[in-house]
Design a protein around this motif. Structure first.
Motif, PDB file in Angstrom:
ATOM      1  N   VAL A 103       0.846  -1.210   0.000  1.00 23.39           N
ATOM      2  CA  VAL A 103       0.000   0.000   0.000  1.00 23.39           C
ATOM      3  C   VAL A 103       0.879   1.256   0.000  1.00 23.39           C
ATOM      4  CG1 VAL A 103      -1.657   1.366   1.342  1.00 23.39           C
ATOM      5  CG2 VAL A 103      -1.976  -1.113   1.096  1.00 23.39           C
ATOM      6  N   GLU A 104       1.855   1.268   0.926  1.00 22.41           N
ATOM      7  CA  GLU A 104       2.755   2.431   1.031  1.00 22.41           C
ATOM      8  C   GLU A 104       3.541   2.629  -0.268  1.00 22.41           C
ATOM      9  OE1 GLU A 104       5.405   1.756   4.278  1.00 22.41           O
ATOM     10  OE2 GLU A 104       6.145   3.820   4.306  1.00 22.41           O
ATOM     11  N   CYS A 105       3.984   1.525  -0.828  1.00 19.81           N
ATOM     12  CA  CYS A 105       4.761   1.585  -2.083  1.00 19.81           C
ATOM     13  C   CYS A 105       3.882   2.099  -3.225  1.00 19.81           C
ATOM     14  CB  CYS A 105       5.289   0.188  -2.388  1.00 19.81           C
ATOM     15  SG  CYS A 105       6.486   0.124  -3.726  1.00 19.81           S
ATOM     16  N   SER A 106       2.660   1.606  -3.276  1.00 17.00           N
ATOM     17  CA  SER A 106       1.728   2.026  -4.338  1.00 17.00           C
ATOM     18  C   SER A 106       1.374   3.505  -4.198  1.00 17.00           C
ATOM     19  CB  SER A 106       0.458   1.170  -4.287  1.00 17.00           C
ATOM     20  OG  SER A 106       0.782  -0.212  -4.432  1.00 17.00           O
ATOM     21  N   GLU A 107       1.260   3.980  -2.973  1.00 17.70           N
ATOM     22  CA  GLU A 107       0.978   5.412  -2.752  1.00 17.70           C
ATOM     23  C   GLU A 107       2.128   6.269  -3.286  1.00 17.70           C
ATOM     24  OE1 GLU A 107      -1.860   5.074   1.269  1.00 17.70           O
ATOM     25  OE2 GLU A 107       0.296   5.507   1.441  1.00 17.70           O
ATOM     26  N   ALA A 108       3.344   5.810  -3.040  1.00 15.13           N
ATOM     27  CA  ALA A 108       4.528   6.559  -3.518  1.00 15.13           C
ATOM     28  C   ALA A 108       4.575   6.549  -5.048  1.00 15.13           C
ATOM     29  CB  ALA A 108       5.799   5.948  -2.937  1.00 15.13           C
ATOM     30  N   VAL A 109       4.261   5.420  -5.639  1.00 14.17           N
ATOM     31  CA  VAL A 109       4.271   5.336  -7.115  1.00 14.17           C
ATOM     32  C   VAL A 109       3.155   6.202  -7.697  1.00 14.17           C
ATOM     33  CG1 VAL A 109       3.976   3.797  -9.104  1.00 14.17           C
ATOM     34  CG2 VAL A 109       5.339   3.047  -7.140  1.00 14.17           C
ATOM     35  N   ALA A 110       1.992   6.193  -7.066  1.00 10.15           N
ATOM     36  CA  ALA A 110       0.864   7.026  -7.549  1.00 10.15           C
ATOM     37  C   ALA A 110       1.270   8.502  -7.535  1.00 10.15           C
ATOM     38  CB  ALA A 110      -0.369   6.795  -6.696  1.00 10.15           C
ATOM     39  N   ALA A 111       1.940   8.918  -6.471  1.00 11.25           N
ATOM     40  CA  ALA A 111       2.372  10.326  -6.370  1.00 11.25           C
ATOM     41  C   ALA A 111       3.394  10.635  -7.454  1.00 11.25           C
ATOM     42  CB  ALA A 111       2.961  10.583  -4.985  1.00 11.25           C
ATOM     43  N   TYR A 112       4.307   9.693  -7.685  1.00 10.22           N
ATOM     44  CA  TYR A 112       5.333   9.913  -8.716  1.00 10.22           C
ATOM     45  C   TYR A 112       4.691  10.040 -10.107  1.00 10.22           C
ATOM     46  CZ  TYR A 112       9.381   9.520 -11.694  1.00 10.22           C
ATOM     47  OH  TYR A 112      10.337   9.792 -12.644  1.00 10.22           O
ATOM     48  N   ILE A 113       3.769   9.131 -10.395  1.00  9.71           N
ATOM     49  CA  ILE A 113       3.106   9.140 -11.708  1.00  9.71           C
ATOM     50  C   ILE A 113       2.274  10.407 -11.882  1.00  9.71           C
ATOM     51  CG2 ILE A 113       1.352   7.991 -13.132  1.00  9.71           C
ATOM     52  CD1 ILE A 113       2.403   5.310 -11.994  1.00  9.71           C
ATOM     53  N   ALA A 114       1.569  10.817 -10.839  1.00  5.03           N
ATOM     54  CA  ALA A 114       0.751  12.041 -10.928  1.00  5.03           C
ATOM     55  C   ALA A 114       1.641  13.250 -11.238  1.00  5.03           C
ATOM     56  CB  ALA A 114      -0.012  12.246  -9.627  1.00  5.03           C
ATOM     57  N   ASN A 115       2.791  13.322 -10.573  1.00  3.20           N
ATOM     58  CA  ASN A 115       3.719  14.447 -10.825  1.00  3.20           C
ATOM     59  C   ASN A 115       4.308  14.388 -12.226  1.00  3.20           C
ATOM     60  OD1 ASN A 115       3.394  15.607  -8.296  1.00  3.20           O
ATOM     61  ND2 ASN A 115       5.001  14.340  -7.369  1.00  3.20           N
ATOM     62  N   LEU A 116       4.699  13.177 -12.645  1.00  5.70           N
ATOM     63  CA  LEU A 116       5.295  13.028 -13.986  1.00  5.70           C
ATOM     64  C   LEU A 116       4.274  13.379 -15.066  1.00  5.70           C
ATOM     65  CD1 LEU A 116       7.694  12.121 -15.742  1.00  5.70           C
ATOM     66  CD2 LEU A 116       6.758   9.784 -15.639  1.00  5.70           C
ATOM     67  N   ALA A 117       3.052  12.918 -14.872  1.00  3.56           N
ATOM     68  CA  ALA A 117       1.991  13.218 -15.851  1.00  3.56           C
ATOM     69  C   ALA A 117       1.781  14.724 -15.963  1.00  3.56           C
ATOM     70  CB  ALA A 117       0.693  12.530 -15.439  1.00  3.56           C
ATOM     71  N   THR A 118       1.698  15.385 -14.829  1.00  2.00           N
ATOM     72  CA  THR A 118       1.486  16.839 -14.817  1.00  2.00           C
ATOM     73  C   THR A 118       2.634  17.552 -15.529  1.00  2.00           C
ATOM     74  OG1 THR A 118       0.283  16.625 -12.733  1.00  2.00           O
ATOM     75  CG2 THR A 118       1.116  18.832 -13.306  1.00  2.00           C
ATOM     76  N   SER A 119       3.850  17.097 -15.269  1.00  3.01           N
ATOM     77  CA  SER A 119       5.024  17.711 -15.906  1.00  3.01           C
ATOM     78  C   SER A 119       5.023  17.488 -17.417  1.00  3.01           C
ATOM     79  CB  SER A 119       6.291  17.104 -15.286  1.00  3.01           C
ATOM     80  OG  SER A 119       7.418  17.401 -16.048  1.00  3.01           O
ATOM     81  N   GLU A 120       4.743  16.267 -17.854  1.00  2.00           N
ATOM     82  CA  GLU A 120       4.730  15.974 -19.301  1.00  2.00           C
ATOM     83  C   GLU A 120       3.610  16.742 -20.007  1.00  2.00           C
ATOM     84  OE1 GLU A 120       8.090  13.582 -19.651  1.00  2.00           O
ATOM     85  OE2 GLU A 120       6.763  14.375 -21.198  1.00  2.00           O
ATOM     86  N   ILE A 121       2.459  16.827 -19.364  1.00  2.00           N
ATOM     87  CA  ILE A 121       1.319  17.530 -19.970  1.00  2.00           C
ATOM     88  C   ILE A 121       1.612  19.018 -20.066  1.00  2.00           C
ATOM     89  CG2 ILE A 121      -1.104  18.191 -19.563  1.00  2.00           C
ATOM     90  CD1 ILE A 121      -1.432  15.238 -18.437  1.00  2.00           C
ATOM     91  N   THR A 122       2.287  19.558 -19.049  1.00  2.00           N
ATOM     92  CA  THR A 122       2.688  20.978 -19.077  1.00  2.00           C
ATOM     93  C   THR A 122       3.661  21.231 -20.233  1.00  2.00           C
ATOM     94  OG1 THR A 122       2.405  21.113 -16.677  1.00  2.00           O
ATOM     95  CG2 THR A 122       3.776  22.820 -17.737  1.00  2.00           C
ATOM     96  N   GLN A 123       4.590  20.260 -20.403  1.00  2.00           N
ATOM     97  CA  GLN A 123       5.627  20.438 -21.430  1.00  2.00           C
ATOM     98  C   GLN A 123       5.090  20.201 -22.850  1.00  2.00           C
ATOM     99  OE1 GLN A 123       9.302  18.173 -20.820  1.00  2.00           O
ATOM    100  NE2 GLN A 123       8.947  18.307 -18.591  1.00  2.00           N
ATOM    101  N   LYS A 124       4.338  19.122 -23.051  1.00  2.00           N
ATOM    102  CA  LYS A 124       3.975  18.773 -24.446  1.00  2.00           C
ATOM    103  C   LYS A 124       2.501  18.439 -24.615  1.00  2.00           C
ATOM    104  CE  LYS A 124       5.713  13.921 -24.240  1.00  2.00           C
ATOM    105  NZ  LYS A 124       4.682  13.463 -23.388  1.00  2.00           N
ATOM    106  N   ASN A 125       1.694  18.735 -23.609  1.00  2.00           N
ATOM    107  CA  ASN A 125       0.237  18.576 -23.711  1.00  2.00           C
ATOM    108  C   ASN A 125      -0.208  17.125 -23.854  1.00  2.00           C
ATOM    109  OD1 ASN A 125      -2.212  19.921 -23.563  1.00  2.00           O
ATOM    110  ND2 ASN A 125      -2.530  19.804 -25.794  1.00  2.00           N
ATOM    111  N   SER A 126       0.705  16.199 -23.454  1.00  2.00           N
ATOM    112  CA  SER A 126       0.306  14.775 -23.495  1.00  2.00           C
ATOM    113  C   SER A 126       1.176  13.984 -22.535  1.00  2.00           C
ATOM    114  CB  SER A 126       0.486  14.199 -24.909  1.00  2.00           C
ATOM    115  OG  SER A 126       1.870  14.118 -25.229  1.00  2.00           O
ATOM    116  N   PHE A 127       0.658  12.815 -22.109  1.00  2.00           N
ATOM    117  CA  PHE A 127       1.411  11.887 -21.251  1.00  2.00           C
ATOM    118  C   PHE A 127       1.147  10.485 -21.787  1.00  2.00           C
ATOM    119  CE2 PHE A 127       3.594  10.003 -17.912  1.00  2.00           C
ATOM    120  CZ  PHE A 127       2.806   9.256 -17.049  1.00  2.00           C
TER     121      PHE A 127
END
Ligand code: 6PG
Length: 242
Positions: free
Chosen positions: A11-35
């Motif tokens: 559970v703890e590991c999945s929470e950390a991965v979810a946070a990482y993916i959410a941040n990466l998605a936001t960054s990629e979408i900001t940069q190139k409008n897609s993830f």
């Protein structure tokens, strides 16, 4: 860049991965409008997929600009209990507002499996051609991978000729693994062209294999397919004890 993180529970590991993916998605979408995000199959990511559908873990606006793909699929119908798509649909897709045109499911119900592989490969080539990102191989923003007790990733199993595919993006694999069915899988050239590969691993035996790969991938890549993932910009290992 290679990094390993350890957690006491899935559970703890999945929470950390979810946070990482959410941040990466936001960054990629900001940069190139897609993830462009490749989901893994298996059971381990179930908690993660449930978390990604929760606004408290992930800004649900990302799904409007996220394109979802799969690393591999069992050759069963998309509503079969062994289908990787079915698990993702139950936990994530049915609980987010991701547009259906953003979901690139592997048509593994097609027969023979080779037809499914050729169809998915054509789908990927059309997608990346349309986004002018077509080089020899596509570069996904994130490929999420699990790992079997034998070190397999996606449906690339020890001893399989698919491990040595150098041209095709997608290939069919004869009946193997658990469940013992034919499969369709991304190939190593595609996996190794990703901007980021994130392993989500849970359990003692897998932990030992993961650590052996992290410590000395070149010496054991013949034994464990997971050790053949190496040329990506970012290689992340999220490992849960249980
Ligand atoms: C599959 C997966 C496969 C999976 C590992 C681990 O279709 O089976 O893509 O590569 O990630 O087998 O599976 P578990 O998470 O169920 O242990």
């Amino acid at each position: 860049m290679k990094e390993a993180r350890h957690y006491s529970s899935l559970v703890e590991c999945s929470e950390a991965v979810a946070a990482y993916i959410a941040n990466l998605a936001t960054s990629e979408i900001t940069q190139k409008n897609s993830f462009n995000f490749v989901l893994t199959g298996g059971k381990t990511p179930r908690i993660l997929y449930e978390l990604l559908a929760q606004p408290s873990f992930c800004d649900q606006k990302i799904w409007q600009k996220t394109n979802l793909f799969w690393s591999d699929e069992r050759c069963v119908s998309p509503n079969h209990p062994d289908s990787n798509y079915a698990m993702a649909h139950e936990t994530l897709l049915s609980n987010t507002n991701i547009p259906s045109e953003n979901i690139y499911r592997i048509p593994a119900e097609l027969s023979p499996p080779r037809l499914g592989a050729e169809t998915y490969e054509a789908t990927l080539q059309k997608f990346f051609n349309n986004t002018n990102q077509l080089t020899s191989f596509p570069s996904f923003d994130l490929i999420l991978l699990g790992m079997g007790q034998d070190g397999h990733i996606a449906s690339l199993f020890p001893g399989s000729s698919a491990l040595f595919e150098e041209n095709h993006w997608v290939t069919a694999v004869e009946q193997t693994g658990a469940p013992p069915v034919a499969r369709i899988t991304l190939t190593f050239p595609v996996i190794n062209h990703a901007k980021c590969v994130l392993f989500l691993i849970s359990g003692g035996e897998k932990q030992k294999i993961a650590q052996a790969i992290i410590d000395a991938p070149q010496t054991i890549s013949d034994k464990y397919p997971a050790a053949k993932v190496k040329t990506v910009e970012k290689l992340l290992w999220y490992i849960a004890d249980e």
